[in-house]
Write a protein that holds these residues in place. Structure first.
Motif, mmCIF file in Angstrom:
data_model
loop_
_atom_site.group_PDB
_atom_site.id
_atom_site.type_symbol
_atom_site.label_atom_id
_atom_site.label_comp_id
_atom_site.label_asym_id
_atom_site.label_seq_id
_atom_site.Cartn_x
_atom_site.Cartn_y
_atom_site.Cartn_z
ATOM 1 N N ILE A 49 7.438 -0.361 14.940
ATOM 2 C CA ILE A 49 7.159 0.505 13.787
ATOM 3 C C ILE A 49 5.771 1.134 13.885
ATOM 4 O O ILE A 49 5.319 1.760 12.924
ATOM 5 C CB ILE A 49 7.293 -0.276 12.459
ATOM 6 N N ASP A 50 5.097 0.960 15.005
ATOM 7 C CA ASP A 50 3.754 1.525 15.144
ATOM 8 C C ASP A 50 3.744 3.038 14.935
ATOM 9 O O ASP A 50 2.963 3.570 14.142
ATOM 10 C CB ASP A 50 3.184 1.188 16.527
ATOM 11 N N VAL A 51 4.613 3.732 15.663
ATOM 12 C CA VAL A 51 4.626 5.189 15.586
ATOM 13 C C VAL A 51 5.086 5.676 14.213
ATOM 14 O O VAL A 51 4.441 6.562 13.621
ATOM 15 C CB VAL A 51 5.490 5.774 16.716
ATOM 16 N N PRO A 52 6.186 5.164 13.646
ATOM 17 C CA PRO A 52 6.566 5.623 12.298
ATOM 18 C C PRO A 52 5.485 5.382 11.244
ATOM 19 O O PRO A 52 5.229 6.264 10.414
ATOM 20 C CB PRO A 52 7.837 4.824 11.991
ATOM 21 N N VAL A 53 4.858 4.201 11.283
ATOM 22 C CA VAL A 53 3.800 3.921 10.312
ATOM 23 C C VAL A 53 2.600 4.830 10.547
ATOM 24 O O VAL A 53 2.013 5.379 9.602
ATOM 25 C CB VAL A 53 3.387 2.438 10.379
ATOM 26 N N GLY A 54 2.221 5.028 11.816
ATOM 27 C CA GLY A 54 1.109 5.916 12.120
ATOM 28 C C GLY A 54 1.390 7.347 11.704
ATOM 29 O O GLY A 54 0.494 8.037 11.184
ATOM 30 N N ARG A 55 2.637 7.805 11.900
ATOM 31 C CA ARG A 55 2.999 9.165 11.488
ATOM 32 C C ARG A 55 2.953 9.297 9.961
ATOM 33 O O ARG A 55 2.471 10.301 9.429
ATOM 34 C CB ARG A 55 4.389 9.510 12.007
ATOM 35 N N TRP A 56 3.447 8.280 9.252
ATOM 36 C CA TRP A 56 3.429 8.325 7.782
ATOM 37 C C TRP A 56 2.000 8.350 7.252
ATOM 38 O O TRP A 56 1.688 9.082 6.314
ATOM 39 C CB TRP A 56 4.178 7.126 7.232
ATOM 40 N N LEU A 57 1.119 7.553 7.856
ATOM 41 C CA LEU A 57 -0.278 7.534 7.414
ATOM 42 C C LEU A 57 -0.970 8.863 7.703
ATOM 43 O O LEU A 57 -1.837 9.292 6.941
ATOM 44 C CB LEU A 57 -1.026 6.388 8.100
ATOM 45 N N ALA A 58 -0.588 9.503 8.822
ATOM 46 C CA ALA A 58 -1.203 10.786 9.161
ATOM 47 C C ALA A 58 -0.757 11.891 8.206
ATOM 48 O O ALA A 58 -1.529 12.810 7.908
ATOM 49 C CB ALA A 58 -0.862 11.168 10.600
ATOM 50 N N ILE A 59 0.485 11.805 7.718
ATOM 51 C CA ILE A 59 1.006 12.825 6.803
ATOM 52 C C ILE A 59 0.529 12.572 5.379
ATOM 53 O O ILE A 59 0.086 13.494 4.683
ATOM 54 C CB ILE A 59 2.542 12.862 6.864
ATOM 55 N N ASN A 60 0.606 11.355 4.927
ATOM 56 C CA ASN A 60 0.253 10.996 3.547
ATOM 57 C C ASN A 60 -1.202 10.524 3.504
ATOM 58 O O ASN A 60 -1.493 9.321 3.524
ATOM 59 C CB ASN A 60 1.185 9.904 3.027
ATOM 60 N N ARG A 61 -2.094 11.462 3.471
ATOM 61 C CA ARG A 61 -3.509 11.134 3.427
ATOM 62 C C ARG A 61 -3.914 10.697 2.018
ATOM 63 O O ARG A 61 -3.408 11.218 1.024
ATOM 64 C CB ARG A 61 -4.358 12.344 3.830
ATOM 65 N N PRO A 62 -4.804 9.717 1.901
ATOM 66 C CA PRO A 62 -5.237 9.277 0.571
ATOM 67 C C PRO A 62 -6.136 10.312 -0.088
ATOM 68 O O PRO A 62 -6.651 11.232 0.564
ATOM 69 C CB PRO A 62 -6.007 7.987 0.875
ATOM 70 N N SER A 63 -6.315 10.185 -1.384
ATOM 71 C CA SER A 63 -7.207 11.084 -2.102
ATOM 72 C C SER A 63 -8.651 10.872 -1.650
ATOM 73 O O SER A 63 -8.974 9.895 -0.969
ATOM 74 C CB SER A 63 -7.090 10.845 -3.606
ATOM 75 N N LYS A 64 -9.501 11.786 -2.049
ATOM 76 C CA LYS A 64 -10.893 11.713 -1.631
ATOM 77 C C LYS A 64 -11.562 10.444 -2.136
ATOM 78 O O LYS A 64 -12.360 9.820 -1.425
ATOM 79 C CB LYS A 64 -11.651 12.941 -2.144
ATOM 80 N N GLU A 65 -11.240 10.040 -3.368
ATOM 81 C CA GLU A 65 -11.844 8.837 -3.937
ATOM 82 C C GLU A 65 -11.393 7.582 -3.191
ATOM 83 O O GLU A 65 -12.199 6.708 -2.859
ATOM 84 C CB GLU A 65 -11.493 8.713 -5.423
ATOM 85 N N ILE A 66 -10.085 7.488 -2.926
ATOM 86 C CA ILE A 66 -9.568 6.315 -2.217
ATOM 87 C C ILE A 66 -10.088 6.283 -0.788
ATOM 88 O O ILE A 66 -10.413 5.212 -0.248
ATOM 89 C CB ILE A 66 -8.024 6.317 -2.243
ATOM 90 N N ALA A 67 -10.188 7.456 -0.156
ATOM 91 C CA ALA A 67 -10.737 7.503 1.199
ATOM 92 C C ALA A 67 -12.180 7.016 1.225
ATOM 93 O O ALA A 67 -12.602 6.328 2.174
ATOM 94 C CB ALA A 67 -10.642 8.924 1.747
ATOM 95 N N SER A 68 -12.940 7.323 0.176
ATOM 96 C CA SER A 68 -14.323 6.840 0.095
ATOM 97 C C SER A 68 -14.371 5.322 -0.034
ATOM 98 O O SER A 68 -15.238 4.667 0.554
ATOM 99 C CB SER A 68 -15.038 7.493 -1.095
ATOM 100 N N VAL A 69 -13.420 4.766 -0.801
ATOM 101 C CA VAL A 69 -13.356 3.308 -0.928
ATOM 102 C C VAL A 69 -13.034 2.667 0.412
ATOM 103 O O VAL A 69 -13.624 1.650 0.796
ATOM 104 C CB VAL A 69 -12.305 2.914 -1.992
ATOM 105 N N PHE A 70 -12.089 3.258 1.155
ATOM 106 C CA PHE A 70 -11.750 2.723 2.470
ATOM 107 C C PHE A 70 -12.952 2.770 3.412
ATOM 108 O O PHE A 70 -13.175 1.840 4.196
ATOM 109 C CB PHE A 70 -10.585 3.500 3.068
ATOM 110 N N GLU A 71 -13.714 3.845 3.339
ATOM 111 C CA GLU A 71 -14.895 3.958 4.190
ATOM 112 C C GLU A 71 -15.921 2.878 3.854
ATOM 113 O O GLU A 71 -16.563 2.313 4.742
ATOM 114 C CB GLU A 71 -15.521 5.345 4.040
ATOM 115 N N LEU A 72 -16.070 2.591 2.562
ATOM 116 C CA LEU A 72 -17.023 1.558 2.158
ATOM 117 C C LEU A 72 -16.567 0.180 2.618
ATOM 118 O O LEU A 72 -17.371 -0.626 3.090
ATOM 119 C CB LEU A 72 -17.216 1.582 0.642
ATOM 120 N N THR A 73 -15.277 -0.116 2.455
ATOM 121 C CA THR A 73 -14.785 -1.419 2.904
ATOM 122 C C THR A 73 -14.864 -1.555 4.422
ATOM 123 O O THR A 73 -14.953 -2.673 4.940
ATOM 124 C CB THR A 73 -13.327 -1.619 2.453
#
Length: 272
Positions: A49-73
């Motif tokens: 499931i590596d490729v399907p999960v990676g493709r889904w994550l590439a298409i469904n990008r998180p919002s700017k706020e959530i992306a900032s939280v991920f960067e902090l963690t």
């Protein structure tokens, strides 16, 4: 010396808390090895499931706020974040200072072990693959460089497995949960955030982060087991244990003569 006598001589870690902490310690450390083995065993299945999960994550990008939280963690697994957390423990948790060497070795050692393992495995990162046309077979393109012929031409883009950041985060989270058990859910969330950040950034597949977690758990087992590095750290921590409370309530000292005078004055008042 029997195992029970040796266990009683070991310092108690809050990870194994309770009155019978020392008797539970070997079983809890063994569970780290079991979790590591399970994580490694499911890596081949996750590659499906590596490729399907990676493709889904590439298409469904998180919002700017959530992306900032991920960067902090993500800093939870970086040298800067580890240093700041250890500095906070030194400055604000004086009763936990003796555990700082173990925490530092947990973080640095996990990164070193995963980096050594990374030298033997050639696997492209998701950012180097066109996930739109890739199939699940692409995730099975593993090359093992057992002779280390390609170490001199080390290319980070082809060294995805295991995730060193995830290994550091897993080992560090285990150590922090042992030292500061009240914050174990915070550390678990930081660990989850690190995993999502590594996958959303295109640096690792899901199998890579589970592989990194496995190496972090293995190193945690080494640092906690009483027959490995655990015994060394236990001796260091017991020697650094404060001999008196950090905050003592200073009561006025009443010597024997003062007590006698008070007793005589009390008798005089009763007689009067």
């Amino acid at each position: 010396m029997s195992h029970r006598d040796y266990a009683k001589s070991r310092s108690k870690l809050s990870m194994f808390g309770g009155a019978d902490a020392d008797e539970l310690a070997p079983f809890r450390t063994t569970s780290l090895m079991w979790m590591s083995g399970i994580s490694l065993l499911i890596v081949p299945m996750l590659t499906l499931i590596d490729v399907p999960v990676g493709r889904w994550l590439a298409i469904n990008r998180p919002s700017k706020e959530i992306a900032s939280v991920f960067e902090l963690t993500g800093y939870f697994s970086h040298a800067t974040g580890v240093f700041l957390i250890l500095l906070c423990i030194l400055l604000m948790a004086p009763r936990r200072r003796r555990y700082v060497p173990r925490l530092a070795v947990l973080a640095m050692g996990a990164g070193a072990v995963s980096t050594i393992a990374k030298m033997f495995v050639l696997r492209e990162r998701p950012s180097r693959i066109n996930l739109d046309i890739a199939t699940y077979d692409k995730a099975w393109h593993w090359v093992f460089d057992w002779s280390l012929d390609q170490v001199a031409t080390f290319d980070a883009g082809t060294r995805a497995f295991p995730s060193s950041n995830m290994a550091v985060a897993a080992a560090f989270a285990i150590g922090l949960a042992a030292v500061l058990p009240r914050g174990r859910w915070v550390f678990a969330m930081m660990l989850l955030g690190t995993m999502l950040q590594r996958m959303y950034s295109g640096a690792h597949f899901i199998s890579d982060v589970f592989g990194g977690a496995a190496f972090g758990l293995i190193w945690g087992y080494v640092c906690f087991h009483p027959k490995l590095l655990g015994s060394l750290f236990d001796r260091m921590e017991s020697e650094r244990r404060p001999k008196r409370p950090l905050f003592e309530e200073k009561l006025p000292r009443i010597d024997e003569a003062t007590r006698v005078d008070e007793a005589e004055s009390g008798e005089d008042r009763i007689a009067a």
